[in-house]
Design a protein around this motif. Structure first.
Motif, short mmCIF file in Angstrom:
data_model
loop_
_atom_site.label_atom_id
_atom_site.label_comp_id
_atom_site.label_asym_id
_atom_site.label_seq_id
_atom_site.Cartn_x
_atom_site.Cartn_y
_atom_site.Cartn_z
N MET A 1 -37.12 -86.80 -24.71
CA MET A 1 -37.98 -87.33 -23.68
C MET A 1 -39.44 -86.95 -23.93
N TYR A 2 -39.66 -85.73 -24.41
CA TYR A 2 -41.01 -85.25 -24.72
C TYR A 2 -41.07 -84.84 -26.18
N PRO A 3 -42.24 -84.94 -26.79
CA PRO A 3 -42.37 -84.46 -28.17
C PRO A 3 -42.13 -82.95 -28.23
N PRO A 4 -41.55 -82.49 -29.33
CA PRO A 4 -41.25 -81.05 -29.45
C PRO A 4 -42.46 -80.15 -29.23
N PHE A 5 -43.64 -80.57 -29.68
CA PHE A 5 -44.81 -79.71 -29.51
C PHE A 5 -45.17 -79.54 -28.04
N MET A 6 -44.91 -80.56 -27.21
CA MET A 6 -45.19 -80.45 -25.77
C MET A 6 -44.21 -79.48 -25.11
N ILE A 7 -42.97 -79.52 -25.53
CA ILE A 7 -41.97 -78.58 -25.00
C ILE A 7 -42.34 -77.15 -25.39
N ALA A 8 -42.78 -76.99 -26.63
CA ALA A 8 -43.20 -75.65 -27.09
C ALA A 8 -44.40 -75.16 -26.29
N LEU A 9 -45.35 -76.04 -26.01
CA LEU A 9 -46.51 -75.65 -25.21
C LEU A 9 -46.10 -75.28 -23.79
N ALA A 10 -45.14 -76.01 -23.24
CA ALA A 10 -44.65 -75.68 -21.90
C ALA A 10 -43.98 -74.31 -21.89
N MET A 34 -52.70 -80.82 -18.98
CA MET A 34 -51.99 -79.70 -18.37
C MET A 34 -51.01 -80.16 -17.29
N ASN A 35 -51.26 -81.29 -16.68
CA ASN A 35 -50.30 -81.80 -15.70
C ASN A 35 -48.96 -82.10 -16.36
N VAL A 36 -49.00 -82.66 -17.56
CA VAL A 36 -47.77 -82.95 -18.30
C VAL A 36 -47.10 -81.64 -18.70
N ILE A 37 -47.88 -80.69 -19.19
CA ILE A 37 -47.32 -79.39 -19.59
C ILE A 37 -46.66 -78.71 -18.40
N MET A 42 -41.83 -77.15 -15.30
CA MET A 42 -41.00 -77.20 -14.09
C MET A 42 -39.61 -77.75 -14.41
N GLU A 43 -39.53 -78.73 -15.29
CA GLU A 43 -38.22 -79.26 -15.69
C GLU A 43 -37.41 -78.21 -16.44
N ILE A 44 -38.06 -77.44 -17.29
CA ILE A 44 -37.37 -76.36 -18.00
C ILE A 44 -36.83 -75.34 -17.00
N LEU A 45 -37.66 -74.94 -16.06
CA LEU A 45 -37.21 -73.96 -15.06
C LEU A 45 -36.09 -74.54 -14.19
N ASP A 46 -36.19 -75.81 -13.85
CA ASP A 46 -35.12 -76.45 -13.08
C ASP A 46 -33.82 -76.46 -13.87
N PHE A 47 -33.93 -76.74 -15.17
CA PHE A 47 -32.74 -76.72 -16.01
C PHE A 47 -32.05 -75.37 -15.96
N TYR A 48 -32.83 -74.31 -16.18
CA TYR A 48 -32.24 -72.98 -16.15
C TYR A 48 -31.74 -72.61 -14.77
#
Length: 70
Positions: A1-10, A34-37, A42-48
């Motif tokens: 859904m997101y490029p790997p570099f954006m996930i890494a930045l998040a 930064m809104n995307v990051i 937030m999606e990562i935290l929701d996942f966990y």
């Protein structure tokens, strides 16, 4: 859904919030939205929160820190 570099930045953003490090200037130099990051973070935290049983107080602390920075 997101490029790997954006996930890494998040992930870097989440770690910086949890460690209370100021990375605002660093992210500004990268010229990322930064809104995307923050949304990815937030999606990562929701996942966990939903799929891993991390102690609830840690998630609440991380989410509250992220929300105050937004």
């Amino acid at each position: 859904m997101y490029p790997p570099f954006m996930i890494a930045l998040a992930c870097i953003y989440i770690a910086s919030v949890l460690k209370e490090k100021d990375t605002k200037a660093w992210f500004e130099e990268l010229r990322v939205d930064m809104n995307v990051i923050k949304n990815i973070a937030m999606e990562i935290l929701d996942f966990y929160d939903n799929y891993r049983q991390i102690p609830e107080e840690r998630i609440a602390t991380a989410v509250s820190k992220l929300l105050t920075r937004m």
